[in-house]
Design a protein around this motif. Structure first.
Motif, PDB file in Angstrom:
ATOM      1  N   GLU A 289      25.237  46.947  46.226  1.00 13.96           N
ATOM      2  CA  GLU A 289      25.463  45.778  45.388  1.00 13.96           C
ATOM      3  C   GLU A 289      24.246  44.869  45.437  1.00 13.96           C
ATOM      4  O   GLU A 289      23.476  44.872  46.399  1.00 13.96           O
ATOM      5  CB  GLU A 289      26.699  44.999  45.846  1.00 13.96           C
ATOM      6  CG  GLU A 289      26.477  44.161  47.107  1.00 13.96           C
ATOM      7  CD  GLU A 289      27.662  43.269  47.448  1.00 13.96           C
ATOM      8  OE1 GLU A 289      28.723  43.824  47.775  1.00 13.96           O
ATOM      9  OE2 GLU A 289      27.506  42.042  47.405  1.00 13.96           O
ATOM     10  N   TYR A 353      32.656  49.403  39.744  1.00 16.31           N
ATOM     11  CA  TYR A 353      33.691  48.615  40.416  1.00 16.31           C
ATOM     12  C   TYR A 353      33.357  48.492  41.900  1.00 16.31           C
ATOM     13  O   TYR A 353      33.391  49.465  42.646  1.00 16.31           O
ATOM     14  CB  TYR A 353      35.064  49.258  40.225  1.00 16.31           C
ATOM     15  CG  TYR A 353      36.187  48.323  40.616  1.00 16.31           C
ATOM     16  CD1 TYR A 353      36.641  47.356  39.730  1.00 16.31           C
ATOM     17  CD2 TYR A 353      36.759  48.386  41.889  1.00 16.31           C
ATOM     18  CE1 TYR A 353      37.658  46.470  40.076  1.00 16.31           C
ATOM     19  CE2 TYR A 353      37.772  47.516  42.249  1.00 16.31           C
ATOM     20  CZ  TYR A 353      38.219  46.559  41.346  1.00 16.31           C
ATOM     21  OH  TYR A 353      39.209  45.670  41.700  1.00 16.31           O
ATOM     22  N   ARG A 355      34.435  45.329  43.907  1.00 19.42           N
ATOM     23  CA  ARG A 355      35.616  44.732  44.545  1.00 19.42           C
ATOM     24  C   ARG A 355      36.418  43.943  43.525  1.00 19.42           C
ATOM     25  O   ARG A 355      35.920  43.612  42.441  1.00 19.42           O
ATOM     26  CB  ARG A 355      35.255  43.884  45.750  1.00 19.42           C
ATOM     27  CG  ARG A 355      34.344  42.695  45.509  1.00 19.42           C
ATOM     28  CD  ARG A 355      34.102  41.925  46.810  1.00 19.42           C
ATOM     29  NE  ARG A 355      33.457  42.725  47.824  1.00 19.42           N
ATOM     30  CZ  ARG A 355      32.126  42.830  47.961  1.00 19.42           C
ATOM     31  NH1 ARG A 355      31.324  42.177  47.147  1.00 19.42           N
ATOM     32  NH2 ARG A 355      31.608  43.579  48.897  1.00 19.42           N
ATOM     33  N   ARG A 356      37.632  43.608  43.905  1.00 18.22           N
ATOM     34  CA  ARG A 356      38.567  43.078  42.919  1.00 18.22           C
ATOM     35  C   ARG A 356      38.316  41.625  42.567  1.00 18.22           C
ATOM     36  O   ARG A 356      38.757  41.172  41.516  1.00 18.22           O
ATOM     37  CB  ARG A 356      40.008  43.256  43.402  1.00 18.22           C
ATOM     38  CG  ARG A 356      40.382  42.473  44.636  1.00 18.22           C
ATOM     39  CD  ARG A 356      41.704  42.958  45.222  1.00 18.22           C
ATOM     40  NE  ARG A 356      42.157  42.140  46.344  1.00 18.22           N
ATOM     41  CZ  ARG A 356      43.265  41.408  46.327  1.00 18.22           C
ATOM     42  NH1 ARG A 356      43.998  41.365  45.226  1.00 18.22           N
ATOM     43  NH2 ARG A 356      43.632  40.709  47.378  1.00 18.22           N
ATOM     44  N   ASN A 359      34.573  41.012  39.909  1.00 19.42           N
ATOM     45  CA  ASN A 359      33.773  42.238  39.922  1.00 19.42           C
ATOM     46  C   ASN A 359      32.625  42.220  38.921  1.00 19.42           C
ATOM     47  O   ASN A 359      31.596  42.867  39.137  1.00 19.42           O
ATOM     48  CB  ASN A 359      34.676  43.443  39.630  1.00 19.42           C
ATOM     49  CG  ASN A 359      33.914  44.751  39.671  1.00 19.42           C
ATOM     50  OD1 ASN A 359      33.396  45.164  40.691  1.00 19.42           O
ATOM     51  ND2 ASN A 359      33.806  45.400  38.512  1.00 19.42           N
ATOM     52  N   TYR A 362      28.843  41.967  39.828  1.00 21.44           N
ATOM     53  CA  TYR A 362      28.105  43.139  40.296  1.00 21.44           C
ATOM     54  C   TYR A 362      27.712  44.042  39.138  1.00 21.44           C
ATOM     55  O   TYR A 362      26.697  44.734  39.194  1.00 21.44           O
ATOM     56  CB  TYR A 362      28.944  43.909  41.317  1.00 21.44           C
ATOM     57  CG  TYR A 362      29.503  43.028  42.401  1.00 21.44           C
ATOM     58  CD1 TYR A 362      28.660  42.456  43.354  1.00 21.44           C
ATOM     59  CD2 TYR A 362      30.864  42.718  42.452  1.00 21.44           C
ATOM     60  CE1 TYR A 362      29.162  41.619  44.337  1.00 21.44           C
ATOM     61  CE2 TYR A 362      31.365  41.885  43.429  1.00 21.44           C
ATOM     62  CZ  TYR A 362      30.519  41.334  44.370  1.00 21.44           C
ATOM     63  OH  TYR A 362      31.009  40.497  45.341  1.00 21.44           O
ATOM     64  N   ASP A 475      40.757  44.936  36.598  1.00 23.07           N
ATOM     65  CA  ASP A 475      40.916  45.526  37.927  1.00 23.07           C
ATOM     66  C   ASP A 475      40.393  46.959  37.937  1.00 23.07           C
ATOM     67  O   ASP A 475      39.769  47.412  36.960  1.00 23.07           O
ATOM     68  CB  ASP A 475      42.386  45.458  38.371  1.00 23.07           C
ATOM     69  CG  ASP A 475      43.321  46.292  37.492  1.00 23.07           C
ATOM     70  OD1 ASP A 475      42.853  47.154  36.717  1.00 23.07           O
ATOM     71  OD2 ASP A 475      44.552  46.079  37.591  1.00 23.07           O
ATOM     72  N   CYS A 476      40.674  47.682  39.008  1.00 22.36           N
ATOM     73  CA  CYS A 476      40.112  49.030  39.173  1.00 22.36           C
ATOM     74  C   CYS A 476      40.689  50.045  38.200  1.00 22.36           C
ATOM     75  O   CYS A 476      40.173  51.155  38.088  1.00 22.36           O
ATOM     76  CB  CYS A 476      40.304  49.507  40.612  1.00 22.36           C
ATOM     77  SG  CYS A 476      42.043  49.652  41.099  1.00 22.36           S
TER      78      CYS A 476
END
Length: 524
Positions: A289, A353, A355-356, A359, A362, A475-476
């Protein structure tokens, strides 16, 4: 009300370094890239991204303020401490002025202008880009009141989050916090030095006096940060729940030295980057990251570009190690490293992805680094050797474009996560000022709890559109809930949008026909 930790869990992913405890095990997700049915207007996205910074301004607003639902705020900042700290930026939807993410925002805006100034100028946005940078650097000049003193923060996150008010109505604490010789903060001093050094390059031709002033401050701040070493969140405890410096200060000192070398051509700064490369982690840490906290990937990419300059031939062995780590980051984004643990996760639709919580920060920073490195590979006629094979410049740019296009609407939600862009975008952004009736229309005071009662819980769209803000994103599994209380997804930050300025300018310049043809042929 938003939770207190904006760097969720306080971790960042470190690759191929088993001796560090911050190693994550990530699992590769199956995914496909959505091919857009229409081309995106990158020039419009560029214009909107720069407009966003005017919505985040603190202080006395200028006559040419374009975001008219905002008004003067924070006009007594620093008064209690006997210093003028009026100005600068609010980092997100609250009203604390946090020094570290603000400085990173200005570094990235400046880097975007340095790399893509011609493209920004061609799009007619150079004046706005310079204004966005200068609003930050003017504040840093004020905050650096002594060679060994830098004001780190104005406001208190805890009390600020008890209230839901417009910035014009603030009743929360505006106490200011500083770092100095007895209370060091090398990470904050280093990032602010990097921001001012990078900005000094930006203003070198248009405002030489201002450029020189910025450079002087940058050099003093670097010397201060290097001489009195320590983490700023140990000296300014109130920041720990919001912008804790998990990566420490060594990356920021390398980052600052590198930008000072670019700004001055002084070999001493280059020697610092070379000599400290090992002990400060520059050639040892493989990182997945790039963010306001973790600068290693950016350092490694800039250092890699120095390899092809003849004057650095004697340091090739160290620069090659920087380059190796830079390309490891690139390969991890492309999912071309060996094994899922060494690659960045993606959503089913192909979004990077990490982190939640927020995000998209990044994603935008990765898109920027990939774009810059793509141009470097093209100009040097080189390719990257990933574990999965050779990678050329076009593949990097295609992937960066896919991430930007996802942001702009090529995603399962058919939603632009850049607010105000396209026909569908978040309309309940987690942002105090945007969610309350504008001050210019209703100057009646809105109290602390009144904002929560009447506006925070209101299911209607925000009365003010926070144009150009990049929200936290899905989200993911590519799911997104457009709710004001869903701060992990709907809050936007200045450092989300800042890297996109350069990328939008670069993509706007492209002859899109060959790139689009190649883009549609590729499935990742």
């Amino acid at each position: 009300m938003e939770m207190k930790n904006k760097n969720i869990n306080g971790h960042f992913k470190v690759l191929k370094l088993p001796r560090f405890l911050l190693h994550y095990s990530l699992f590769l997700l199956c995914f496909t890239i959505f091919v857009p049915s229409q081309a995106f207007d990158y020039a419009d996205a560029l214009s909107k991204s720069l407009l966003y910074f005017e919505a985040q301004r603190s202080g006395r607003l200028p006559y040419n303020q374009r975001v008219t639902w905002r008004h003067h705020s924070g006009l007594t900042d620093g008064l209690e401490q006997g210093v003028d700290l009026v100005g600068g930026y609010y980092d997100a939807g609250d009203h604390v002025k946090f020094g570290l993410p603000m400085a990173f925002t200005i570094t990235m805006l400046s880097w975007g202008v340095i790399e893509y100034g011609k493209q920004i100028e061609a799009a007619g946005e150079m004046e706005h880009a310079l204004e966005a940078i200068k609003w930050g650097t003017d504040y840093f000049i004020k905050a650096h009141t002594n060679p060994n003193v830098l004001w780190a923060e104005v406001g208190d996150g805890d009390t600020d989050h008890y209230c839901w008010q417009r910035p014009e109505d603030m009743t929360t604490s505006r106490r200011a916090y500083k770092i100095d010789q007895k209370n060091p903060g090398s990470d904050l001093a280093g990032e602010t030095a990097a921001a001012m050094a990078a900005a000094s390059i930006v203003f070198r031709k248009s405002n030489s006096h201002y450029s020189h002033l910025l450079l002087q401050h940058a050099q003093e701040l670097f010397e201060f940060g290097d001489k009195y070493r320590g983490k700023y969140d140990s000296s300014v405890g109130v920041v720990k729940s919001y912008y804790a410096s998990v990566s420490g200060f060594m990356d920021e000192l390398l980052w600052a030295a590198l930008w000072l070398y670019k700004a001055t051509d002084n070999a001493d700064y280059f020697k610092y980057v070379i000599n400290k490369g090992h002990c400060f982690g520059g050639i040892g840490w493989a990182i997945s990251e790039f963010s306001w906290d973790v600068k290693y990937a950016g350092i490694q990419i800039i250092a890699s570009k120095l390899l092809h300059e003849e004057k650095h031939s004697q340091q090739t062995h160290i620069l090659e190690q920087y380059k190796s780590k830079a390309e490891y980051y690139i390969c991890s984004c492309l999912n071309k490293n060996n094994g899922s643990n060494n690659n960045v996760d993606r959503t089913p639709a192909g979004l990077l992805y990490v982190r939640r919580w927020n995000n998209m920060q990044y994603v935008s920073s990765a898109a920027y680094l990939l774009t810059v490195y793509s141009d470097f590979l093209q100009n040097s006629q080189k390719k990257i050797k990933c574990h999965e094979g050779l990678v050329g410049h076009e593949e990097l740019l295609i992937f960066a474009k896919s991430q930007v296009d996802y942001i702009l609407g090529s995603n399962p939600q058919n939603m632009s996560y850049l607010v105000g862009f396209g026909p569908k975008y978040p309309i309940r952004v987690h942002h105090r000022g945007a969610s309350i009736v504008p001050y210019r229309e209703n100057k009646g005071f809105i109290g602390c709890t009144q904002g929560y009662d009447n506006w925070y819980s209101n299911p209607k769209p925000n009365p003010n559109v926070l144009i150009g803000a990049l929200v936290g994103g899905p989200d993911c599994q590519d799911n997104f809930s457009d709710e004001r209380g869903n701060y992990m997804q709907t809050e936007a930050c200045t450092y989300n949008t800042a890297p996109l300025v350069g990328v939008f300018a670069r993509l706007n310049e492209l002859d899109s026909t060959p790139l689009r043809a190649s883009y549609q042929r590729n499935t990742y």
